[in-house]
Design a protein around this motif. Structure first.
Motif, PDB file in Angstrom:
ATOM      1  N   LEU A 185       1.624   1.649  -5.824  1.00 29.72           N
ATOM      2  CA  LEU A 185       0.094   0.955  -5.894  1.00 29.72           C
ATOM      3  C   LEU A 185      -0.661   1.757  -4.705  1.00 29.72           C
ATOM      4  O   LEU A 185      -1.563   2.165  -4.955  1.00 29.72           O
ATOM      5  CB  LEU A 185       0.228  -0.258  -5.680  1.00 29.72           C
ATOM      6  N   MET A 186      -0.018   1.843  -3.475  1.00 31.45           N
ATOM      7  CA  MET A 186      -0.888   2.730  -2.339  1.00 31.45           C
ATOM      8  C   MET A 186      -1.200   4.199  -2.690  1.00 31.45           C
ATOM      9  O   MET A 186      -2.188   4.614  -2.505  1.00 31.45           O
ATOM     10  CB  MET A 186       0.086   2.719  -0.979  1.00 31.45           C
ATOM     11  N   PHE A 187      -0.030   4.874  -3.530  1.00 32.67           N
ATOM     12  CA  PHE A 187      -0.293   5.997  -3.904  1.00 32.67           C
ATOM     13  C   PHE A 187      -1.779   6.232  -5.076  1.00 32.67           C
ATOM     14  O   PHE A 187      -2.605   7.059  -4.757  1.00 32.67           O
ATOM     15  CB  PHE A 187       0.839   6.661  -4.589  1.00 32.67           C
ATOM     16  N   THR A 188      -1.822   5.045  -5.848  1.00 33.57           N
ATOM     17  CA  THR A 188      -2.704   5.053  -6.853  1.00 33.57           C
ATOM     18  C   THR A 188      -4.084   4.753  -5.875  1.00 33.57           C
ATOM     19  O   THR A 188      -4.965   5.411  -6.357  1.00 33.57           O
ATOM     20  CB  THR A 188      -2.658   4.044  -7.845  1.00 33.57           C
ATOM     21  N   ILE A 189      -4.219   3.614  -5.168  1.00 32.02           N
ATOM     22  CA  ILE A 189      -5.358   3.563  -4.291  1.00 32.02           C
ATOM     23  C   ILE A 189      -5.530   4.738  -3.370  1.00 32.02           C
ATOM     24  O   ILE A 189      -6.896   4.991  -3.244  1.00 32.02           O
ATOM     25  CB  ILE A 189      -5.061   2.559  -3.343  1.00 32.02           C
ATOM     26  N   TYR A 190      -4.800   5.574  -3.110  1.00 32.21           N
ATOM     27  CA  TYR A 190      -5.014   6.823  -2.318  1.00 32.21           C
ATOM     28  C   TYR A 190      -5.842   7.694  -3.107  1.00 32.21           C
ATOM     29  O   TYR A 190      -6.818   8.431  -2.819  1.00 32.21           O
ATOM     30  CB  TYR A 190      -3.797   7.593  -1.696  1.00 32.21           C
ATOM     31  N   LEU A 191      -5.420   7.984  -4.398  1.00 31.71           N
ATOM     32  CA  LEU A 191      -6.029   8.806  -5.376  1.00 31.71           C
ATOM     33  C   LEU A 191      -7.397   8.265  -5.740  1.00 31.71           C
ATOM     34  O   LEU A 191      -8.576   9.133  -5.851  1.00 31.71           O
ATOM     35  CB  LEU A 191      -5.327   9.064  -6.632  1.00 31.71           C
ATOM     36  N   ILE A 192      -7.539   6.960  -5.926  1.00 38.80           N
ATOM     37  CA  ILE A 192      -8.892   6.382  -6.420  1.00 38.80           C
ATOM     38  C   ILE A 192      -9.731   6.555  -5.166  1.00 38.80           C
ATOM     39  O   ILE A 192     -10.995   6.885  -5.321  1.00 38.80           O
ATOM     40  CB  ILE A 192      -8.630   4.987  -6.891  1.00 38.80           C
ATOM     41  N   SER A 193      -9.405   6.419  -4.068  1.00 43.98           N
ATOM     42  CA  SER A 193     -10.189   6.305  -2.701  1.00 43.98           C
ATOM     43  C   SER A 193     -10.892   7.812  -2.409  1.00 43.98           C
ATOM     44  O   SER A 193     -11.958   8.110  -2.146  1.00 43.98           O
ATOM     45  CB  SER A 193      -9.324   5.677  -1.794  1.00 43.98           C
ATOM     46  N   LYS A 194      -9.741   8.890  -2.557  1.00 45.76           N
ATOM     47  CA  LYS A 194     -10.280  10.127  -2.627  1.00 45.76           C
ATOM     48  C   LYS A 194     -11.450  10.514  -3.548  1.00 45.76           C
ATOM     49  O   LYS A 194     -12.495  11.137  -3.192  1.00 45.76           O
ATOM     50  CB  LYS A 194      -9.035  11.006  -2.721  1.00 45.76           C
TER      51      LYS A 194
END
Length: 425
Positions: A185-194
């Motif tokens: 989830l944190m990796f997915t949020i990282y991609l979305i946030s970028k």
């Protein structure tokens, strides 16, 4: 014929959005009325008998523990700690949201309680920092799904009770999958946030001094997690005793050390616990009776023949079960599904040589994902009702997070060592 009619009645009541325990109870009564030759007293015995198991005493203690956390100040201290750990990543507050759910999962034991608390506490803060309300709600809901997986989730206790396996081993087996969900989830949020330009909450990574200061506030929670998991794993106390000890520990911390908890808060927590426990126990009791009906009709044997007819490969069986559970999870509450389905599936699980601990964690993770999807997604409804988010907007934002969780589910399904490694130590 009678069991088929009972199942049709059950599905019809589900479609009408009737409370689960009422739907199951009406279906059971329909079965006994149609069967004719079986005394209805058996239904009463099965319903009452399911609630008399000592193992289930752990449930109210862990529900009470989760409620007490709202009044102790531990949650806010843990939020500061997670903010120091992950706030420097893109989407900093969203990252902290998921990390807090992971740490709270070892304490609150209920994904609905976790989702409700964080929806009230973090979604308004995230929207102030420029996150969309629907994205904030989706992150909070998806993060709360880690709660039933990280010990001491109530689903782990119920599965251990129904499948007759060690609850301590279930707790240990669920740690790695829970952490994998957090990372995904944190990796997915990282991609979305970028992609969207969601900024970090902090300008730099944590320093030793900041970790020390924030860690001191979260020490009580970290000690509590170690006491619960370690005490059960090393046989110092049972899950029920662990829940009782944890409740006393939190009351002492909140009332004596932090001085943020009052007698009024304790009374409110007890009242909330009574309501939640009654709801959970009604589901357990009625679904246990329904499981007996399905077993009595030899549905388990028929199901085993059908499933092994496709293939006797255990991985094919697990894939089929995953597809079925992902579908059923859209309609049936997770704990109810565990109580009804485990007695039906367990003979085939053992026949194919699948580890019941591995199967249990896979099943719980699968059904947790169902809490995010319509039409019966309980976590989805809690999060959207509290934050005022439209279901359509929520579903659009939650899809990438849902995909990340499904990837973890496939890893857990086809790599048994992820769940069997720690219990085997």
């Amino acid at each position: 014929m009678s069991v088929a009619i009972a199942c049709i009645v059950l599905l019809f009541l589900f479609i009408l959005n009737t409370p689960i325990f009422i739907s199951v109870l009406v279906a059971i009564l329909t079965y006994f009325y149609m069967a004719g030759d079986i005394s209805p007293l058996i239904a009463v015995q099965r319903i009452i008998g399911a609630g008399e198991n000592v193992t289930l005493l752990a449930i109210p203690f862990f529900i009470l523990l989760g409620n007490l956390l709202n009044y102790t100040g531990i949650t806010h201290r843990m939020l500061r700690f997670t903010g120091v750990l992950s706030g420097h990543y893109p989407g900093g507050l969203a990252q902290s949201n998921v990390l807090l759910s992971t740490m709270m999962g070892g304490l609150s034991a209920s994904n609905l309680a976790d989702c409700a608390m964080l929806s009230k506490m973090l979604v308004p803060e995230m929207t102030k920092l420029g996150y969309s309300r629907s994205f904030s709600t989706a992150v909070t809901a998806a993060g709360s799904l880690i709660t039933p997986i990280i010990p001491p989730g109530i689903a782990l206790i119920i599965y251990g009770f129904v499948a007759d396996v060690s609850i301590g081993k279930m707790f240990m087996a669920a740690i790695v999958p829970g952490l994998l969900c957090c990372v995904a989830l944190m990796f997915t949020i990282y991609l979305i946030s970028k992609k969207r330009g969601y900024l970090p909450a902090r300008a730099h990574g944590p320093t030793c001094r900041e970790l020390w200061e924030a860690g001191k506030g979260a020490t009580s929670a970290l000690i509590l997690i170690l006491v619960i998991i370690g005490g059960i794993r090393f046989g110092i106390f049972t899950p029920t005793e662990a829940g009782a000890i944890a409740v006393v520990f939190v009351i002492i911390i909140g009332a004596v050390f932090y001085r943020e908890m009052t007698m009024k808060d304790i009374a409110a927590s007890l009242l909330e616990t009574a309501r939640s426990t009654a709801s959970v126990m009604l589901i357990i009791m009625t679904c246990s009776a329904l499981a007996w009906v399905l077993t009595n009709e030899q549905i388990a044997q028929d199901l085993a023949v059908v499933m092994t007819g496709f293939s006797d490969n255990p991985y094919i069986f697990l894939l089929i079960v995953n597809l079925v559970l992902l579908f059923l999870g859209m309609f049936i509450e997770g704990n109810a599904a565990i109580i009804v389905l485990v007695p039906l599936l367990m003979p085939t699980v053992r026949l194919l040589g699948i580890d019941p601990i591995h199967f249990g964690v896979m099943m719980i993770l699968n059904l947790a994902i169902g809490c995010l999807t319509p039409p019966m997604g309980t976590v989805m409804f809690v999060a959207t009702s509290i934050t005022g988010t439209k279901i359509a907007d929520f579903l659009r934002e939650v899809l990438p997070l849902l995909a990340a969780l499904i990837v973890v589910l496939l890893m857990v399904t086809f790599i048994p060592a992820l769940t069997t490694f720690l219990p085997a130590l």
